[in-house]
Design a protein around this motif. Sequence first.
Motif, PDB file in Angstrom:
ATOM      1  N   VAL A   1     -17.522 -37.789 -33.995  1.00  0.00           N
ATOM      2  CA  VAL A   1     -16.351 -37.001 -33.603  1.00  0.00           C
ATOM      3  C   VAL A   1     -16.588 -36.327 -32.258  1.00  0.00           C
ATOM      4  O   VAL A   1     -15.727 -36.365 -31.368  1.00  0.00           O
ATOM      5  CB  VAL A   1     -15.998 -35.970 -34.699  1.00  0.00           C
ATOM      6  N   PHE A   2     -17.749 -35.711 -32.082  1.00  0.00           N
ATOM      7  CA  PHE A   2     -18.051 -35.059 -30.811  1.00  0.00           C
ATOM      8  C   PHE A   2     -18.187 -36.077 -29.683  1.00  0.00           C
ATOM      9  O   PHE A   2     -17.703 -35.859 -28.579  1.00  0.00           O
ATOM     10  CB  PHE A   2     -19.334 -34.230 -30.911  1.00  0.00           C
ATOM     11  N   SER A   3     -18.854 -37.181 -29.948  1.00  0.00           N
ATOM     12  CA  SER A   3     -19.065 -38.179 -28.903  1.00  0.00           C
ATOM     13  C   SER A   3     -17.749 -38.803 -28.445  1.00  0.00           C
ATOM     14  O   SER A   3     -17.466 -38.877 -27.247  1.00  0.00           O
ATOM     15  CB  SER A   3     -20.009 -39.276 -29.405  1.00  0.00           C
ATOM     16  N   ILE A   4     -16.951 -39.235 -29.383  1.00  0.00           N
ATOM     17  CA  ILE A   4     -15.674 -39.868 -29.043  1.00  0.00           C
ATOM     18  C   ILE A   4     -14.689 -38.838 -28.491  1.00  0.00           C
ATOM     19  O   ILE A   4     -14.016 -39.095 -27.493  1.00  0.00           O
ATOM     20  CB  ILE A   4     -15.090 -40.607 -30.271  1.00  0.00           C
ATOM     21  N   GLY A   5     -14.631 -37.668 -29.127  1.00  0.00           N
ATOM     22  CA  GLY A   5     -13.722 -36.622 -28.654  1.00  0.00           C
ATOM     23  C   GLY A   5     -14.044 -36.173 -27.241  1.00  0.00           C
ATOM     24  O   GLY A   5     -13.143 -35.973 -26.417  1.00  0.00           O
ATOM     25  N   GLY A   6     -15.315 -36.015 -26.936  1.00  0.00           N
ATOM     26  CA  GLY A   6     -15.716 -35.616 -25.587  1.00  0.00           C
ATOM     27  C   GLY A   6     -15.361 -36.675 -24.566  1.00  0.00           C
ATOM     28  O   GLY A   6     -14.891 -36.358 -23.466  1.00  0.00           O
ATOM     29  N   TYR A   7     -15.558 -37.922 -24.920  1.00  0.00           N
ATOM     30  CA  TYR A   7     -15.224 -39.011 -24.003  1.00  0.00           C
ATOM     31  C   TYR A   7     -13.715 -39.048 -23.742  1.00  0.00           C
ATOM     32  O   TYR A   7     -13.278 -39.219 -22.607  1.00  0.00           O
ATOM     33  CB  TYR A   7     -15.715 -40.334 -24.554  1.00  0.00           C
ATOM     34  N   VAL A   8     -12.927 -38.863 -24.780  1.00  0.00           N
ATOM     35  CA  VAL A   8     -11.465 -38.866 -24.616  1.00  0.00           C
ATOM     36  C   VAL A   8     -11.035 -37.709 -23.716  1.00  0.00           C
ATOM     37  O   VAL A   8     -10.193 -37.873 -22.835  1.00  0.00           O
ATOM     38  CB  VAL A   8     -10.762 -38.805 -25.996  1.00  0.00           C
TER      39      VAL A   8
ATOM     40  N   LEU B   1     -24.544 -36.033 -28.643  1.00  0.00           N
ATOM     41  CA  LEU B   1     -25.889 -36.580 -28.405  1.00  0.00           C
ATOM     42  C   LEU B   1     -26.949 -35.788 -29.169  1.00  0.00           C
ATOM     43  O   LEU B   1     -27.896 -36.366 -29.695  1.00  0.00           O
ATOM     44  CB  LEU B   1     -26.200 -36.574 -26.909  1.00  0.00           C
ATOM     45  N   LEU B   2     -26.778 -34.473 -29.238  1.00  0.00           N
ATOM     46  CA  LEU B   2     -27.718 -33.640 -29.996  1.00  0.00           C
ATOM     47  C   LEU B   2     -27.649 -33.972 -31.490  1.00  0.00           C
ATOM     48  O   LEU B   2     -28.688 -34.113 -32.144  1.00  0.00           O
ATOM     49  CB  LEU B   2     -27.420 -32.163 -29.758  1.00  0.00           C
ATOM     50  N   ALA B   3     -26.434 -34.122 -32.018  1.00  0.00           N
ATOM     51  CA  ALA B   3     -26.289 -34.483 -33.429  1.00  0.00           C
ATOM     52  C   ALA B   3     -26.914 -35.852 -33.693  1.00  0.00           C
ATOM     53  O   ALA B   3     -27.609 -36.046 -34.698  1.00  0.00           O
ATOM     54  CB  ALA B   3     -24.806 -34.487 -33.821  1.00  0.00           C
ATOM     55  N   GLY B   4     -26.695 -36.799 -32.791  1.00  0.00           N
ATOM     56  CA  GLY B   4     -27.296 -38.124 -32.942  1.00  0.00           C
ATOM     57  C   GLY B   4     -28.813 -38.067 -32.858  1.00  0.00           C
ATOM     58  O   GLY B   4     -29.514 -38.767 -33.591  1.00  0.00           O
ATOM     59  N   SER B   5     -29.333 -37.217 -31.980  1.00  0.00           N
ATOM     60  CA  SER B   5     -30.789 -37.078 -31.862  1.00  0.00           C
ATOM     61  C   SER B   5     -31.395 -36.473 -33.118  1.00  0.00           C
ATOM     62  O   SER B   5     -32.481 -36.872 -33.553  1.00  0.00           O
ATOM     63  CB  SER B   5     -31.134 -36.203 -30.652  1.00  0.00           C
ATOM     64  N   LEU B   6     -30.699 -35.512 -33.708  1.00  0.00           N
ATOM     65  CA  LEU B   6     -31.193 -34.926 -34.965  1.00  0.00           C
ATOM     66  C   LEU B   6     -31.194 -35.967 -36.084  1.00  0.00           C
ATOM     67  O   LEU B   6     -32.123 -36.011 -36.898  1.00  0.00           O
ATOM     68  CB  LEU B   6     -30.346 -33.714 -35.351  1.00  0.00           C
ATOM     69  N   LEU B   7     -30.155 -36.797 -36.108  1.00  0.00           N
ATOM     70  CA  LEU B   7     -30.128 -37.882 -37.093  1.00  0.00           C
ATOM     71  C   LEU B   7     -31.250 -38.878 -36.830  1.00  0.00           C
ATOM     72  O   LEU B   7     -31.824 -39.443 -37.761  1.00  0.00           O
ATOM     73  CB  LEU B   7     -28.776 -38.600 -37.059  1.00  0.00           C
ATOM     74  N   LEU B   8     -31.557 -39.092 -35.557  1.00  0.00           N
ATOM     75  CA  LEU B   8     -32.586 -40.062 -35.171  1.00  0.00           C
ATOM     76  C   LEU B   8     -33.988 -39.618 -35.603  1.00  0.00           C
ATOM     77  O   LEU B   8     -34.788 -40.434 -36.044  1.00  0.00           O
ATOM     78  CB  LEU B   8     -32.547 -40.275 -33.664  1.00  0.00           C
ATOM     79  N   ILE B   9     -34.280 -38.333 -35.486  1.00  0.00           N
ATOM     80  CA  ILE B   9     -35.632 -37.866 -35.820  1.00  0.00           C
ATOM     81  C   ILE B   9     -35.807 -37.570 -37.301  1.00  0.00           C
ATOM     82  O   ILE B   9     -36.932 -37.373 -37.754  1.00  0.00           O
ATOM     83  CB  ILE B   9     -36.043 -36.638 -34.990  1.00  0.00           C
TER      84      ILE B   9
ATOM     85  N   LEU C   1     -26.434 -42.344 -21.685  1.00  0.00           N
ATOM     86  CA  LEU C   1     -27.288 -41.603 -22.619  1.00  0.00           C
ATOM     87  C   LEU C   1     -27.032 -42.034 -24.064  1.00  0.00           C
ATOM     88  O   LEU C   1     -27.961 -42.087 -24.876  1.00  0.00           O
ATOM     89  CB  LEU C   1     -27.074 -40.091 -22.465  1.00  0.00           C
ATOM     90  N   LEU C   2     -25.783 -42.354 -24.368  1.00  0.00           N
ATOM     91  CA  LEU C   2     -25.479 -42.897 -25.699  1.00  0.00           C
ATOM     92  C   LEU C   2     -26.182 -44.236 -25.914  1.00  0.00           C
ATOM     93  O   LEU C   2     -26.691 -44.511 -27.006  1.00  0.00           O
ATOM     94  CB  LEU C   2     -23.971 -43.064 -25.888  1.00  0.00           C
ATOM     95  N   LEU C   3     -26.221 -45.065 -24.877  1.00  0.00           N
ATOM     96  CA  LEU C   3     -26.931 -46.338 -25.000  1.00  0.00           C
ATOM     97  C   LEU C   3     -28.431 -46.127 -25.182  1.00  0.00           C
ATOM     98  O   LEU C   3     -29.080 -46.870 -25.934  1.00  0.00           O
ATOM     99  CB  LEU C   3     -26.668 -47.213 -23.774  1.00  0.00           C
TER     100      LEU C   3
END
Length: 145
Positions: free
Chosen positions: A43-50, A15-23, A71-73
Amino acid sequence: MALLLFGSLLIVFGLLAGSLLLIAPLGIVEITPSIGLWILFPVFSIGGYVLLTLAPNFAKLRLLTWFLSSLLLLLAAAAAAELMLYASTIMQPTGSTIILWYILLIAGGLGVVATGAFDLKKLIPKRNKPKPAAAPAPVNPKAKH
């Protein structure tokens, strides 16, 4: 317990990596996302969910997993809102908007799959309501005693 902690931490990092990409296209913070950030987000999002789904007491973790997936949504919704602002020329991006489409697809796709895997009614325990008392059986005066 280790899978729970590490999986949750990975999703938070995703989520942090996605937020950095978002801003990045906003130009608020001088950030030029490298290819590493583009790779680490899914990788972090999917790996963490798995890892969370592999935890021994997954049934008890469903609410946490549902929350993190929500939070991903929200991240996907923020990317969609930012794209809309750029499309309406209310704001001007400082860079390419391909990052936002990437976030929208990854976060939206994983968020929909992860939250859609749960029935919200099953996640929130029902309150034990007292059952109404049964009506007394009618007395039949003609019955033999």
